[in-house]
Design an enzyme around this catalytic site. Structure first.
Site, PDB file in Angstrom:
ATOM      1  N   TRP A  54       9.403  -6.718  -6.810  1.00  0.00           N
ATOM      2  CA  TRP A  54       8.435  -5.630  -6.675  1.00  0.00           C
ATOM      3  C   TRP A  54       9.165  -4.291  -6.867  1.00  0.00           C
ATOM      4  CZ3 TRP A  54       8.325  -1.684  -2.976  1.00  0.00           C
ATOM      5  CH2 TRP A  54       7.208  -0.833  -3.091  1.00  0.00           C
ATOM      6  N   ASP A  89      -7.520   2.597  -4.579  1.00  0.00           N
ATOM      7  CA  ASP A  89      -7.874   1.959  -3.309  1.00  0.00           C
ATOM      8  C   ASP A  89      -8.546   2.970  -2.368  1.00  0.00           C
ATOM      9  OD1 ASP A  89      -7.913   0.127  -1.295  1.00  0.00           O
ATOM     10  OD2 ASP A  89      -5.764  -0.268  -1.309  1.00  0.00           O
ATOM     11  N   LYS A 114      -9.279  -1.217 -12.656  1.00  0.00           N
ATOM     12  CA  LYS A 114      -7.892  -1.603 -12.411  1.00  0.00           C
ATOM     13  C   LYS A 114      -7.987  -2.793 -11.461  1.00  0.00           C
ATOM     14  CE  LYS A 114      -3.725   0.125 -10.065  1.00  0.00           C
ATOM     15  NZ  LYS A 114      -3.070   1.331  -9.538  1.00  0.00           N
ATOM     16  N   TRP A 115      -7.729  -3.988 -11.953  1.00  0.00           N
ATOM     17  CA  TRP A 115      -7.873  -5.222 -11.147  1.00  0.00           C
ATOM     18  C   TRP A 115      -6.514  -5.546 -10.548  1.00  0.00           C
ATOM     19  CZ3 TRP A 115     -11.554  -9.813 -12.345  1.00  0.00           C
ATOM     20  CH2 TRP A 115     -11.331 -10.851 -11.458  1.00  0.00           C
ATOM     21  N   ASP A 116      -6.434  -5.384  -9.248  1.00  0.00           N
ATOM     22  CA  ASP A 116      -5.157  -5.531  -8.538  1.00  0.00           C
ATOM     23  C   ASP A 116      -5.088  -6.883  -7.814  1.00  0.00           C
ATOM     24  OD1 ASP A 116      -2.688  -4.821  -7.502  1.00  0.00           O
ATOM     25  OD2 ASP A 116      -3.362  -2.876  -6.749  1.00  0.00           O
ATOM     26  N   ASP A 169       4.988  -0.516  -9.632  1.00  0.00           N
ATOM     27  CA  ASP A 169       4.675   0.524  -8.636  1.00  0.00           C
ATOM     28  C   ASP A 169       5.796   1.556  -8.577  1.00  0.00           C
ATOM     29  OD1 ASP A 169       2.252  -0.478  -7.957  1.00  0.00           O
ATOM     30  OD2 ASP A 169       2.859  -1.341  -6.037  1.00  0.00           O
TER      31      ASP A 169
END
Ligand code: GLA
Length: 724
Positions: free
Chosen positions: A190, A357, A466-468, A538
């Site tokens: 990540w 979000d 935006k599909w997270d 990210d």
């Protein structure tokens, strides 16, 4: 006209037949301008791999598949033949392409050739077990432009008893016999995805895989193999697996000097039951060959992705400049606050405004709300319409963040359907980021998620999701399914994910979608069939990004790489100048993720200028050919050049990291230009050293350009225009 000349002219007009078959020698040859691939049937009826490399012009060159003698009782011939799609049976102990267990416990599977069909650029070869009617149909589709082969297999059970598949691979690939090969692959975690690794292939097996439920941050389903290639020279074999769930690529070097790769569904916790008459389709495993180094390999793959894999193909519109408010507001969103940011974004030249979000349910932090996909009434007292109308009135499209596979236990959805979460009954359900995963393998869950997204896209003028997906799998139990079929969750989850995306796009043709999973956790060619871009990482810190982007560019085209300009100091505490941050992000699909309320008038001016510049060059960046000139892994200057599809524009990006001893930046030798053509060089920041305004392609490629990059985190962009 002379007869030979006429024939030559004729033959240059008629495209070479892509797939040829020699009945006499039982050999197939798949040929293209970039590569050739051949296999044949041996006397026993086994399908043997025969050739993978540069283009051939005569099928007669390819030797018929020969039988080989046994070396010893420890080295039977089956162990060192290059079987194209080996079942696990007989004395075969390398990685099989197919392994099964029958209902009566019999596990032996030996696949022999039965028949084949050629239709244009596709070839299907049917193999069957030597005793039972268990069939593997091998599919080969050749892309004429790039020579990249798309391989997959359909496994069919035509017997009267169920079989359980324990390993279903898409393809096995073989390199020319030899040693000294190197493997390149992408690893990470990540916020540090797609780091490029290069290492020797030695005897034994290297496993690249994901067991996480998604393609994953840790390894990406891509590889390349070479012996002594660099960016511009040398043979490179490369490939990528189109699967967004558990995948596996094994790279083996055997004691017989074979180098073989096998890839498909991960065998970890895998079992798939085929009842009589049922079949299983494997993911596609793409494989290609480049004669001119890693750069050409990446360009071939990128051009296949743009033309043949991603939605819209070559005609897809350019990616818009996006603003996303996440890093500015996090969960603290409100109609008023978003409008304020939207007004500022529009002035900069932004084309798509995205709320991330925090807009829905009781989502004030990451402890609640996932699953409840209706606008939060306190934050949006007038629903989303008022904000969307405002955004549209500013000339921007509107986009929304969603994470539809997830629930917080503190959500209305979870309270109503606790059984929808994947789980092993009576055992803990591990929460990660306070969330659980809906079992998308269930068709009722799939239909619910489709309805949620369809309703949002129908009710509001939404142009972009935006599909997270913000966690990895755990306790992947499916108690409602028969015990023998519960492990199918790993596969059916991904199929249903694709199904939702496909249906959404069909019903809402104007919608574009980004695949995000806490950054680059779901970046692969499987989902690329349904999405327009990937959220790369990210980690938006510009210097870290140079390496993440270098790795990403090995396998994926720049237009699919979302890249934002964000504030400093960034998560890693580093601060770089705003121009540097812009230029790093302008090498992909540019977005702004900064808190515009904190920007000074100077920042706003610079950003407006950079966005206007990006709009001029984005055609070359997004649809052009990338040449990686200097790598951030090896030099104190990173340089990348994008040459537009038709060669009329080239864009050079250059970044200085930390200069030492006041050493000047090196001359940067360009690539992909026409030697006899003159180019006009345009620099907007004065960092192009004098007397370099009009130069030939030959000079630019052999001597290079000189740039005045003297400071730490100095950067520049030079645009080259081809003169007529
Ligand atoms: C993930 C994404 C981020 C952002 C947050 C929101 O981490 O990668 O870009 O959308 O979720 O919770």
């Amino acid at each position: 006209m002379h007869r030979v000349a006429a024939l030559l002219l004729f033959s240059s007009l008629v495209p070479a037949q892509t797939i040829q078959y020699s009945e006499a020698r039982k050999v197939w040859l798949i040929n293209s301008a970039h590569s050739a691939y051949a296999m044949g049937i041996d006397a026993q009826g086994q399908l043997q791999h025969l050739y993978w490399g540069g283009p051939l012009w005569s099928i007669d060159d390819v030797p018929a598949a020969a039988e080989r003698p046994e070396i010893s009782s420890f080295d039977p011939h089956q162990m060192y033949e290059n079987e194209e799609f080996p079942g696990w049976g007989g004395p075969r102990f390398y990685e099989p392409a197919l392994k099964i267990t029958r209902a009566d416990g019999d596990r032996d599977l030996v696949l022999h050739y039965v028949s084949h069909e050629i239709h244009g650029d596709t070839l299907d070869i049917t193999l069957n077990d030597i005793r039972d009617d268990i069939e593997a149909v091998l599919h080969y589709r050749s892309d004429a432009q790039t020579g990249i082969l798309a391989r997959s297999a359909t496994i069919r059970n035509n017997t009267r008893q169920p079989i359980t598949i324990e390993s279903a691979q898409s393809a096995t690939w073989y390199l020319p016999a030899g040693e000294g090969y190197r493997l390149s692959y992408l690893s990470g975690r990540w916020a540090a995805e797609t780091q490029l690794n290069r290492e020797p292939i030695q005897e034994g097996m290297k496993v690249l895989e994901s067991r996480l439920g998604e393609s994953g941050h840790n390894l990406n389903p891509w590889f390349s193999i070479d012996r002594d290639a660099d960016e511009d020279h040398g043979a490179v074999w490369f490939g990528a697996l189109a699967w967004s769930g558990n995948w596996r690529i094994t790279v083996e070097q055997t004691p017989y000097r074979q180098v073989r790769l096998t890839g498909g569904f991960n065998t970890f916790d895998f079992a798939y039951v085929l009842k009589p008459g049922e079949s299983l389709e494997t993911p596609v495993f793409y494989g290609g060959f480049a004669q001119n180094g890693f750069g050409e390999a990446s360009r071939l793959l990128a051009s296949l992705e743009r033309a043949r894999i991603a939605p819209g193909g070559a005609a897809a519109p350019l990616r818009p400049v996006l603003y996303n408010s996440w890093e500015a507001t996090e969960f603290n969103v409100s109609e008023e606050g978003q409008k304020e940011l939207a007004a500022k974004a529009a002035k900069l030249g932004v084309e798509l405004f995205v709320i991330d979000d925090g807009w829905f349910g009781k989502r004030n932090n990451d402890h609640a709300g996932l699953g409840d996909w209706t606008p939060n009434p306190q934050k949006f007292p007038h629903g989303l319409e008022s904000l969307i109308d405002y955004v549209n009135s500013l000339g921007m499209d509107f986009g929304l963040w969603v994470e539809p596979e997830m629930v917080n236990p503190n959500s209305d959805l979870y309270r109503a359907h606790p059984d929808w979460v994947m789980n092993f009954p009576g055992r803990p359900r591990s929460e990660l980021r306070n969330q659980l995963i809906l079992n998308l393998a269930r068709d009722d869950v799939r239909d619910h998620i489709f309805d949620v997204l369809d309703k949002l896209a129908s009710a509001y003028k939404i142009k972009y999701f935006k599909w997270d997906m913000n966690r990895i799998f755990s306790e992947p139990g499916w108690p409602e399914a028969p015990v023998a079929e519960q492990k199918e969750l790993w596969v059916k989850y991904v199929w249903n994910y694709y199904d939702i995306l496909r249906r959404l796009r069909e019903k809402h043709p104007g919608l574009s979608i980004e695949s995000c999973s806490g950054g680059g956790g779901r970046v692969d060619l499987g989902v690329l069939r349904y999405v327009d871009e990937f959220w790369t990482s990210d980690n938006t810190e510009a210097f870290d990004r140079l390496r993440i982007q270098e790795g990403f560019s090995q396998a994926y085209a720049a237009r699919f790489m979302s890249a934002w300009v964000t504030d400093v100091p960034n998560t890693n505490h580093r601060s770089t100048p705003l121009e540097y941050r812009f230029l790093v992000a302008m090498q992909g699909a540019l977005g702004i993720g900064a808190n515009l309320n904190k920007w000074t008038p100077e920042d706003v001016n610079l950003a407006t200028k950079m966005i206007a510049l990006y709009k001029q060059i984005r055609g070359a960046v997004q649809n052009g050919n990338l040449y990686r000139l200097l790598s951030p892994r090896e030099h104190d200057v990173t340089a990348n050049e994008y040459v537009s599809e038709h060669g009329d524009t080239a864009v050079l990006f250059a970044f200085r990291h930390s200069q030492q001893y006041s050493t000047p930046a090196p001359s940067i030798r360009l690539r992909g230009l026409e030697p006899h053509t003159l180019y006009r060089l345009e620099s907007t920041d004065g960092k192009l050293l004098p007397n370099q305004t009009g130069l030939s392609g030959a000079y630019l490629m052999q001597n290079g350009v000189n740039l005045n990059l003297t400071d730490d985190y100095d950067s520049t962009l030079v645009v080259l225009h081809r003169q007529q």
